[in-house]
Write a protein that holds these residues in place. Structure first.
Motif, PDB file in Angstrom:
ATOM      1  N   LEU A 250       0.838  -1.204   0.000  1.00 31.01           N
ATOM      2  CA  LEU A 250       0.000   0.000   0.000  1.00 31.01           C
ATOM      3  C   LEU A 250       0.870   1.251   0.000  1.00 31.01           C
ATOM      4  N   GLN A 251       1.936   1.226   0.781  1.00 34.47           N
ATOM      5  CA  GLN A 251       2.849   2.369   0.811  1.00 34.47           C
ATOM      6  C   GLN A 251       3.494   2.588  -0.553  1.00 34.47           C
ATOM      7  N   ALA A 252       3.837   1.498  -1.235  1.00 33.80           N
ATOM      8  CA  ALA A 252       4.404   1.617  -2.574  1.00 33.80           C
ATOM      9  C   ALA A 252       3.373   2.169  -3.548  1.00 33.80           C
ATOM     10  N   LEU A 253       2.126   1.784  -3.374  1.00 34.68           N
ATOM     11  CA  LEU A 253       1.063   2.291  -4.235  1.00 34.68           C
ATOM     12  C   LEU A 253       0.871   3.792  -4.043  1.00 34.68           C
ATOM     13  N   VAL A 254       0.949   4.255  -2.786  1.00 32.94           N
ATOM     14  CA  VAL A 254       0.789   5.686  -2.505  1.00 32.94           C
ATOM     15  C   VAL A 254       1.835   6.506  -3.259  1.00 32.94           C
ATOM     16  N   ARG A 255       3.034   5.972  -3.385  1.00 32.70           N
ATOM     17  CA  ARG A 255       4.102   6.704  -4.081  1.00 32.70           C
ATOM     18  C   ARG A 255       3.835   6.830  -5.575  1.00 32.70           C
ATOM     19  N   ARG A 256       2.822   6.132  -6.077  1.00 36.91           N
ATOM     20  CA  ARG A 256       2.491   6.218  -7.498  1.00 36.91           C
ATOM     21  C   ARG A 256       1.270   7.101  -7.769  1.00 36.91           C
ATOM     22  N   VAL A 257       0.698   7.689  -6.725  1.00 37.86           N
ATOM     23  CA  VAL A 257      -0.470   8.555  -6.895  1.00 37.86           C
ATOM     24  C   VAL A 257      -0.060   9.810  -7.654  1.00 37.86           C
ATOM     25  N   TYR A 258      -0.891  10.205  -8.596  1.00 36.10           N
ATOM     26  CA  TYR A 258      -0.587  11.356  -9.449  1.00 36.10           C
ATOM     27  C   TYR A 258      -0.895  12.661  -8.717  1.00 36.10           C
ATOM     28  N   VAL A 259       0.070  13.569  -8.757  1.00 36.75           N
ATOM     29  CA  VAL A 259      -0.099  14.903  -8.187  1.00 36.75           C
ATOM     30  C   VAL A 259       0.152  15.911  -9.301  1.00 36.75           C
ATOM     31  N   ASP A 260      -0.883  16.615  -9.704  1.00 34.91           N
ATOM     32  CA  ASP A 260      -0.780  17.570 -10.799  1.00 34.91           C
ATOM     33  C   ASP A 260       0.166  18.722 -10.438  1.00 34.91           C
ATOM     34  N   PRO A 261       0.896  19.266 -11.401  1.00 28.82           N
ATOM     35  CA  PRO A 261       1.772  20.409 -11.115  1.00 28.82           C
ATOM     36  C   PRO A 261       1.044  21.573 -10.444  1.00 28.82           C
ATOM     37  N   ALA A 262      -0.232  21.774 -10.771  1.00 31.26           N
ATOM     38  CA  ALA A 262      -0.985  22.858 -10.145  1.00 31.26           C
ATOM     39  C   ALA A 262      -1.160  22.602  -8.646  1.00 31.26           C
ATOM     40  N   ILE A 263      -1.361  21.348  -8.260  1.00 28.78           N
ATOM     41  CA  ILE A 263      -1.478  21.003  -6.838  1.00 28.78           C
ATOM     42  C   ILE A 263      -0.138  21.207  -6.144  1.00 28.78           C
ATOM     43  N   ARG A 264       0.942  20.853  -6.821  1.00 27.36           N
ATOM     44  CA  ARG A 264       2.267  21.035  -6.228  1.00 27.36           C
ATOM     45  C   ARG A 264       2.550  22.510  -5.987  1.00 27.36           C
ATOM     46  N   ARG A 265       2.204  23.360  -6.966  1.00 31.46           N
ATOM     47  CA  ARG A 265       2.406  24.805  -6.779  1.00 31.46           C
ATOM     48  C   ARG A 265       1.515  25.329  -5.657  1.00 31.46           C
ATOM     49  N   TYR A 266       0.309  24.780  -5.542  1.00 30.43           N
ATOM     50  CA  TYR A 266      -0.616  25.174  -4.476  1.00 30.43           C
ATOM     51  C   TYR A 266      -0.017  24.862  -3.107  1.00 30.43           C
ATOM     52  N   VAL A 267       0.541  23.672  -2.960  1.00 27.61           N
ATOM     53  CA  VAL A 267       1.160  23.273  -1.695  1.00 27.61           C
ATOM     54  C   VAL A 267       2.331  24.195  -1.347  1.00 27.61           C
ATOM     55  N   VAL A 268       3.193  24.445  -2.306  1.00 33.53           N
ATOM     56  CA  VAL A 268       4.351  25.303  -2.053  1.00 33.53           C
ATOM     57  C   VAL A 268       3.897  26.728  -1.704  1.00 33.53           C
ATOM     58  N   SER A 269       2.881  27.224  -2.394  1.00 33.07           N
ATOM     59  CA  SER A 269       2.377  28.569  -2.110  1.00 33.07           C
ATOM     60  C   SER A 269       1.830  28.659  -0.691  1.00 33.07           C
ATOM     61  N   LEU A 270       1.119  27.627  -0.254  1.00 29.23           N
ATOM     62  CA  LEU A 270       0.566  27.623   1.094  1.00 29.23           C
ATOM     63  C   LEU A 270       1.661  27.628   2.152  1.00 29.23           C
ATOM     64  N   VAL A 271       2.646  26.772   1.978  1.00 25.76           N
ATOM     65  CA  VAL A 271       3.711  26.677   2.972  1.00 25.76           C
ATOM     66  C   VAL A 271       4.544  27.956   2.984  1.00 25.76           C
ATOM     67  N   ARG A 272       4.845  28.494   1.827  1.00 25.02           N
ATOM     68  CA  ARG A 272       5.610  29.741   1.779  1.00 25.02           C
ATOM     69  C   ARG A 272       4.815  30.899   2.378  1.00 25.02           C
ATOM     70  N   ALA A 273       3.493  30.848   2.263  1.00 29.10           N
ATOM     71  CA  ALA A 273       2.669  31.913   2.829  1.00 29.10           C
ATOM     72  C   ALA A 273       2.777  31.947   4.349  1.00 29.10           C
ATOM     73  N   THR A 274       3.016  30.796   4.995  1.00 23.12           N
ATOM     74  CA  THR A 274       3.150  30.802   6.450  1.00 23.12           C
ATOM     75  C   THR A 274       4.416  31.512   6.908  1.00 23.12           C
ATOM     76  N   ARG A 275       5.360  31.709   5.989  1.00 20.91           N
ATOM     77  CA  ARG A 275       6.605  32.405   6.334  1.00 20.91           C
ATOM     78  C   ARG A 275       6.468  33.918   6.136  1.00 20.91           C
ATOM     79  N   HIS A 276       5.421  34.333   5.464  1.00 18.68           N
ATOM     80  CA  HIS A 276       5.220  35.762   5.181  1.00 18.68           C
ATOM     81  C   HIS A 276       3.765  36.129   5.448  1.00 18.68           C
TER      82      HIS A 276
END
Length: 339
Positions: free
Chosen positions: A228-254
């Motif tokens: 199951l853990q190996a399967l999780v590593r194959r889940v698709y994450v769209d580039p837009a979601i990745r940018r969303y995550v980075v934007s959220l985390v960076r926002a906590t610094r500013h």
């Protein structure tokens, strides 16, 4: 018992993969709910942490079934379970193990400590000294321990479930920020609903819960969990979601730039890149728990408090004004556009 298929991490998940994973997750969830009444958030957080190969910190007052939840999950997946009661006099060797002299053979032999189990419950971790808390860092991060210069790998899967009591300060030690950051999620366990509390009494009354109740029958194997853990590593994450995550985390610094000086003054330190990594890993696991082969923004939003509440360091002004980290996190999520 079904066995999940394996494939290279770059291989997209098929409908069959998702269906078989969902069936395995449902079996584990049902076994968990057979002993733990209510606490759906805890169940989801534990499953996400397990599938993400992470560790979790559970915070609540005593008596809310944290130990029961940890042991039940371990039993459901046929895992070894160790419980370590943290006290101020607990030594690092009490956790990782030590060498003991054998007079019969005139040599030292290694005795591994309770951390060498698949599931390790550190009960009231904030009662252990800083030296003992630091002994867990190598185990949590490197998946190994060092005893007398010899490396001892930890079993796989390996998951630390730590608990802390937020209402008692006497005889406790503050968990260092660097160690808090090692936990993938921090879940705050709340009181059960009235109907759930009544159900607890009913189960105690008919001996289906409590010290005389039977153990949960395993519904999955350790091999199932690893796959199951190996399967999780194959889940698709769209580039837009990745940018969303980075934007959220960076926002906590500013926060002051995003939300203004009033709220921004409450945050001293924002989340590190570990916050982005935690969102990425946990959101993929959440997708599998929800029966999908791809991550959606709701997966990230659902995990926002558990991922960030222990990674945002609030100022003394926030403590004086009784500002909770969850309110800052919610404000950040409202300000950052959702893809």
């Amino acid at each position: 018992m079904n066995t999940l298929g394996t494939a290279e991490p770059s291989t997209p998940l098929t409908a069959t993969d998702v269906a078989r994973a969902t069936e395995a997750v449902d079996r584990i969830s049902a076994a968990f709910s057979s002993r733990v009444v209510g606490q759906e958030k805890v169940r989801t957080a534990l499953l996400v942490t397990l599938l993400s190969e992470g560790h979790i910190l559970l915070e609540s007052v005593p008596g809310l079934a944290k130990t029961l939840a940890a042991s039940t999950l371990a039993q459901a997946v046929s895992a070894d379970f160790s419980r370590i009661q943290c006290t101020p006099d607990l030594l690092p060797s009490d956790i990782i193990g030590t060498q003991v002299y054998d007079p019969r053979n005139h040599e030292f032999e290694t005795q591994l400590g309770p951390v060498h189990a698949h599931f390790v419950l550190l009960d009231e971790i904030n009662r252990a000294s800083a030296k003992t808390q630091s002994a867990m860092l190598e185990a949590m991060q490197e998946r190994q321990t060092s005893i007398a210069g010899t490396i001892h790998p930890l079993p796989r899967p390996f998951m630390v479930l730590a608990t802390q009591n937020p209402i008692e300060e006497e005889g406790t030690y503050v968990i260092p920020h660097a160690q808090m950051d090692r936990f993938l999620l921090k879940e705050v366990v709340d009181y059960p609903e009235e109907a759930d509390e009544l159900m607890v009494l009913d189960r105690i009354g008919d001996d289906t819960l409590g010290q005389h109740a039977d153990r949960v029958e395993p519904v999955a194997t350790l091999a199932d969990v690893v796959e199951l853990q190996a399967l999780v590593r194959r889940v698709y994450v769209d580039p837009a979601i990745r940018r969303y995550v980075v934007s959220l985390v960076r926002a906590t610094r500013h926060v002051d730039q995003l939300l203004g000086a009033d709220l921004g003054g409450y945050v001293e330190i924002g989340a590190s890149p570990r916050g982005s990594i935690a969102f990425f890993q946990a959101a993929r696991a959440m997708a599998v728990v929800q029966g999908r082969h791809y991550v959606i923004p709701e997966d990230v939003r659902e995990l926002r408090h558990a991922v960030l509440r222990h990674r945002i360091h609030l100022s003394f002004e926030a403590l004086a004004d009784r500002v909770q980290p969850e309110s800052i996190i919610d404000a950040v999520f409202r300000a950052v556009p959702t893809p």
